[in-house]
Design a protein around this motif. Structure first.
Motif, PDB file in Angstrom:
ATOM      1  N   HIS A   1       0.815  -1.217   0.000  1.00 11.67           N
ATOM      2  CA  HIS A   1       0.000   0.000   0.000  1.00 11.67           C
ATOM      3  C   HIS A   1       0.848   1.267   0.000  1.00 11.67           C
ATOM      4  CE1 HIS A   1      -3.242  -2.597   2.174  1.00 11.67           C
ATOM      5  NE2 HIS A   1      -2.951  -3.035   0.971  1.00 11.67           N
ATOM      6  N   THR A   2       2.099   1.173   0.400  1.00 12.08           N
ATOM      7  CA  THR A   2       2.943   2.358   0.454  1.00 12.08           C
ATOM      8  C   THR A   2       4.097   2.321  -0.552  1.00 12.08           C
ATOM      9  OG1 THR A   2       4.196   1.339   2.272  1.00 12.08           O
ATOM     10  CG2 THR A   2       2.435   2.871   2.864  1.00 12.08           C
ATOM     11  N   LYS A   3       4.556   1.135  -0.944  1.00 14.52           N
ATOM     12  CA  LYS A   3       5.694   1.062  -1.845  1.00 14.52           C
ATOM     13  C   LYS A   3       5.304   1.503  -3.255  1.00 14.52           C
ATOM     14  CE  LYS A   3       8.721  -2.145   0.521  1.00 14.52           C
ATOM     15  NZ  LYS A   3       9.595  -3.313   0.409  1.00 14.52           N
ATOM     16  N   THR A   4       6.198   2.231  -3.894  1.00 13.91           N
ATOM     17  CA  THR A   4       5.896   2.786  -5.205  1.00 13.91           C
ATOM     18  C   THR A   4       6.556   2.016  -6.350  1.00 13.91           C
ATOM     19  OG1 THR A   4       7.766   4.294  -5.046  1.00 13.91           O
ATOM     20  CG2 THR A   4       5.655   5.109  -4.264  1.00 13.91           C
ATOM     21  N   SER A   5       7.588   1.224  -6.089  1.00 11.70           N
ATOM     22  CA  SER A   5       8.304   0.457  -7.112  1.00 11.70           C
ATOM     23  C   SER A   5       8.985   1.376  -8.123  1.00 11.70           C
ATOM     24  CB  SER A   5       7.377  -0.520  -7.842  1.00 11.70           C
ATOM     25  OG  SER A   5       6.814  -1.428  -6.937  1.00 11.70           O
ATOM     26  N   VAL A   6       8.205   1.984  -9.031  1.00 12.24           N
ATOM     27  CA  VAL A   6       8.749   2.863 -10.064  1.00 12.24           C
ATOM     28  C   VAL A   6       7.847   4.083 -10.202  1.00 12.24           C
ATOM     29  CG1 VAL A   6       9.210   3.107 -12.535  1.00 12.24           C
ATOM     30  CG2 VAL A   6       9.826   0.981 -11.364  1.00 12.24           C
ATOM     31  N   ILE A   7       8.447   5.265 -10.264  1.00 15.39           N
ATOM     32  CA  ILE A   7       7.698   6.477 -10.613  1.00 15.39           C
ATOM     33  C   ILE A   7       8.034   6.805 -12.067  1.00 15.39           C
ATOM     34  CG2 ILE A   7       7.430   8.946 -10.203  1.00 15.39           C
ATOM     35  CD1 ILE A   7       7.971   8.449  -7.267  1.00 15.39           C
ATOM     36  N   ARG A   8       7.002   6.866 -12.895  1.00 15.07           N
ATOM     37  CA  ARG A   8       7.199   7.114 -14.334  1.00 15.07           C
ATOM     38  C   ARG A   8       6.801   8.546 -14.672  1.00 15.07           C
ATOM     39  NH1 ARG A   8       5.120   2.459 -17.781  1.00 15.07           N
ATOM     40  NH2 ARG A   8       7.148   1.676 -17.062  1.00 15.07           N
ATOM     41  N   LEU A   9       7.706   9.278 -15.296  1.00 12.30           N
ATOM     42  CA  LEU A   9       7.454  10.644 -15.740  1.00 12.30           C
ATOM     43  C   LEU A   9       7.226  10.642 -17.246  1.00 12.30           C
ATOM     44  CD1 LEU A   9      10.295  12.528 -13.817  1.00 12.30           C
ATOM     45  CD2 LEU A   9       7.928  12.172 -13.108  1.00 12.30           C
ATOM     46  N   HIS A  10       6.114  11.213 -17.660  1.00 18.22           N
ATOM     47  CA  HIS A  10       5.797  11.341 -19.079  1.00 18.22           C
ATOM     48  C   HIS A  10       5.640  12.808 -19.426  1.00 18.22           C
ATOM     49  CE1 HIS A  10       3.913  10.974 -22.977  1.00 18.22           C
ATOM     50  NE2 HIS A  10       2.877  11.674 -22.535  1.00 18.22           N
ATOM     51  N   THR A  11       6.349  13.263 -20.464  1.00 19.78           N
ATOM     52  CA  THR A  11       6.274  14.649 -20.913  1.00 19.78           C
ATOM     53  C   THR A  11       5.464  14.726 -22.197  1.00 19.78           C
ATOM     54  OG1 THR A  11       8.439  15.098 -19.934  1.00 19.78           O
ATOM     55  CG2 THR A  11       7.620  16.671 -21.535  1.00 19.78           C
ATOM     56  N   ALA A  12       4.489  15.636 -22.241  1.00 21.19           N
ATOM     57  CA  ALA A  12       3.579  15.721 -23.383  1.00 21.19           C
ATOM     58  C   ALA A  12       4.172  16.471 -24.573  1.00 21.19           C
ATOM     59  CB  ALA A  12       2.284  16.398 -22.948  1.00 21.19           C
ATOM     60  N   GLU A  13       5.323  17.125 -24.387  1.00 17.87           N
ATOM     61  CA  GLU A  13       5.883  17.981 -25.432  1.00 17.87           C
ATOM     62  C   GLU A  13       6.230  17.178 -26.692  1.00 17.87           C
ATOM     63  OE1 GLU A  13       9.455  21.330 -25.915  1.00 17.87           O
ATOM     64  OE2 GLU A  13       9.361  20.024 -24.145  1.00 17.87           O
ATOM     65  N   THR A  14       5.841  17.716 -27.849  1.00 19.00           N
ATOM     66  CA  THR A  14       6.126  17.069 -29.126  1.00 19.00           C
ATOM     67  C   THR A  14       6.926  18.003 -30.031  1.00 19.00           C
ATOM     68  OG1 THR A  14       4.011  17.843 -30.026  1.00 19.00           O
ATOM     69  CG2 THR A  14       4.031  15.640 -29.049  1.00 19.00           C
ATOM     70  N   GLY A  15       7.604  17.406 -31.012  1.00 18.10           N
ATOM     71  CA  GLY A  15       8.416  18.164 -31.953  1.00 18.10           C
ATOM     72  C   GLY A  15       7.642  18.540 -33.203  1.00 18.10           C
ATOM     73  N   PRO A  16       8.348  19.105 -34.205  1.00 18.39           N
ATOM     74  CA  PRO A  16       7.700  19.511 -35.467  1.00 18.39           C
ATOM     75  C   PRO A  16       6.983  18.365 -36.175  1.00 18.39           C
ATOM     76  CG  PRO A  16       9.909  20.431 -35.300  1.00 18.39           C
ATOM     77  CD  PRO A  16       9.768  19.443 -34.178  1.00 18.39           C
ATOM     78  N   ASP A  17       7.446  17.135 -35.943  1.00 18.96           N
ATOM     79  CA  ASP A  17       6.823  15.982 -36.594  1.00 18.96           C
ATOM     80  C   ASP A  17       5.644  15.439 -35.789  1.00 18.96           C
ATOM     81  OD1 ASP A  17       8.164  14.953 -34.435  1.00 18.96           O
ATOM     82  OD2 ASP A  17       9.329  13.469 -35.565  1.00 18.96           O
ATOM     83  N   GLY A  18       5.329  16.104 -34.669  1.00 20.54           N
ATOM     84  CA  GLY A  18       4.208  15.661 -33.851  1.00 20.54           C
ATOM     85  C   GLY A  18       4.528  14.519 -32.913  1.00 20.54           C
ATOM     86  N   LYS A  19       5.779  14.048 -32.948  1.00 12.96           N
ATOM     87  CA  LYS A  19       6.163  12.933 -32.082  1.00 12.96           C
ATOM     88  C   LYS A  19       6.777  13.459 -30.786  1.00 12.96           C
ATOM     89  CE  LYS A  19       6.926   9.697 -35.893  1.00 12.96           C
ATOM     90  NZ  LYS A  19       7.904   8.796 -36.569  1.00 12.96           N
ATOM     91  N   PHE A  20       6.730  12.626 -29.755  1.00 15.34           N
ATOM     92  CA  PHE A  20       7.266  13.030 -28.449  1.00 15.34           C
ATOM     93  C   PHE A  20       8.752  13.333 -28.544  1.00 15.34           C
ATOM     94  CE2 PHE A  20       3.631  10.334 -26.949  1.00 15.34           C
ATOM     95  CZ  PHE A  20       2.885  11.380 -26.423  1.00 15.34           C
ATOM     96  N   ILE A  21       9.165  14.402 -27.864  1.00 14.11           N
ATOM     97  CA  ILE A  21      10.566  14.823 -27.897  1.00 14.11           C
ATOM     98  C   ILE A  21      11.432  13.912 -27.039  1.00 14.11           C
ATOM     99  CG2 ILE A  21      12.119  16.660 -27.104  1.00 14.11           C
ATOM    100  CD1 ILE A  21      10.106  18.689 -28.081  1.00 14.11           C
ATOM    101  N   ARG A  22      10.912  13.490 -25.921  1.00 14.34           N
ATOM    102  CA  ARG A  22      11.718  12.649 -25.024  1.00 14.34           C
ATOM    103  C   ARG A  22      10.922  11.441 -24.558  1.00 14.34           C
ATOM    104  NH1 ARG A  22      10.612  17.458 -22.538  1.00 14.34           N
ATOM    105  NH2 ARG A  22      12.586  18.291 -23.291  1.00 14.34           N
TER     106      ARG A  22
END
Length: 353
Positions: A269-290
């Motif tokens: 109930h308290t352990k997180t295992s992995v925190i995943r960061l997702h960035t919505a920013e996209t480039g000129p081609d519309g694909k994710f930058i990172r």
């Protein structure tokens, strides 16, 4: 701190949390346990068996005159016990939820301020470094937020018996919900303006007016929205039982749970295992930058270690005279939201705050 006189503590309630807090006091030289309280015989860890167990809190409070009362009983006794402790000149640690009504919660806070004593509420996630990191990363994204959270527990045997005992006074979305609503409030800092709830009684083993599955929805002043879901019992599904996810226009931060984790494992109930960061920013081609970034939370404290950290904070609050005004106000605010959800479940109507 170690050279100062130990804080004399009376521990009331010897269920899972009460025993864990008692072990924290036992192992910290800053505390001295002067008595335990439980209305019935309790199964105690070897370290706790030398302490006298008293059957009545009020009697033990008057006779032992502790410096600190640690209240880990069922929710319906929290307010009366805490107020009595403050009136006796004690500091108070009380497990969440602070009370079963907003009026009682405010009565406890008022008593703490009047007595000039410290009140710490058992929001264990506030002492977890990984949850602190989740909140920090979510705040970087900026509002408005979508909060998606749940903690469903497929329980049987002794765990189901504990859940049925809890539901004599408190529904799952109140008992567990205060934790995760508190996380939402820490992230957004905005005032909740409306709460909606729904629930269902899935077992004949609980009272006719109680429900063991519930979901709340909360709308915040900054446009943020969130939901929290909680179910207890042998019929509860373990599919997607643990969702902790925060989204905003700039991206998302999520806890990725171990796929082999079990829903009734208290450490889960308290352990997180992995925190995943997702960035919505996209480039000129519309694909994710990172690409998404996975932060592995190695060396996380287990349940007992978190209780130890929580009581270390209690000791600091007393020794260093910490200002707990925000801590107390937050506890009342999260309780107000969860109780409004409970009201909405029972009336079928949204509640404006």
């Amino acid at each position: 701190m170690s050279q100062e006189k130990p804080i004399r503590v009376l521990v009331a309630g010897l269920g899972n949390m009460g025993r864990s807090h008692a072990l924290a006091y036992h192992n910290d030289p800053g505390f001295e346990i002067i008595g335990l309280v439980n209305r019935s015989p309790a199964k105690l860890e070897p370290e706790l068996r030398a302490y006298t167990v008293h059957p009545d809190f009020m009697t033990a409070l008057a006779e032992l005159k502790p410096d600190l009362c640690s209240i880990n009983t069922y929710s319906d006794s929290h307010a009366d016990y805490a107020v009595a402790a403050f009136e006796a000149g004690c500091h108070v640690f009380v497990e969440k939820p602070l009370a079963t009504t907003v009026a009682d919660a405010e009565r406890v806070v008022s008593a703490a301020k009047k007595a000039g004593r410290k009140l710490v509420i058992g929001y264990i996630l506030r002492h977890h470094p990984s949850w602190a990191k989740l909140i920090e990363e979510a705040r970087k994204l900026g509002p408005p937020y979508v909060f998606r959270m749940n903690l469903n527990q497929q329980s049987s045997g002794p765990t189901w018996a504990t859940h049925k005992s809890l539901m004599r006074t408190t529904s799952p979305i109140v008992d567990c919900g205060v934790h995760y609503v508190d996380v939402m409030c820490q992230i957004t800092d905005a005032r909740a303006v409306e709460v909606r709830g729904m629930g269902l009684r899935l077992s004949d083993e609980i009272a006719a007016d109680m429900y063991n599955y519930g979901q709340l929805q909360v709308l915040f002043e900054d446009g943020s929205v969130g939901w929290y879901e909680a179910g207890w019992g042998p019929m509860i599904s373990e599919t997607a039982f643990f969702v902790k996810d925060v989204m905003s226009p700039k991206g998302a931060v999520s806890i990725v749970m171990d796929p082999n984790a079990k829903s009734d494992d208290i450490d889960t109930h308290t352990k997180t295992s992995v925190i995943r960061l997702h960035t919505a920013e996209t480039g000129p081609d519309g694909k994710f930058i990172r690409p998404d970034q996975d932060m592995r939370m190695t060396g996380e404290p287990g349940h007992q270690a978190l209780c130890d950290l929580e009581q270390a904070f209690m000791l600091r609050a007393i020794r260093e005279d910490l200002n707990l005004d925000r801590h107390m106000a937050d506890a009342v605010a999260s309780l107000r939201i969860c109780l409004a959800a409970d009201e909405s479940v029972r009336t079928g109507q949204p509640v404006r705050l």
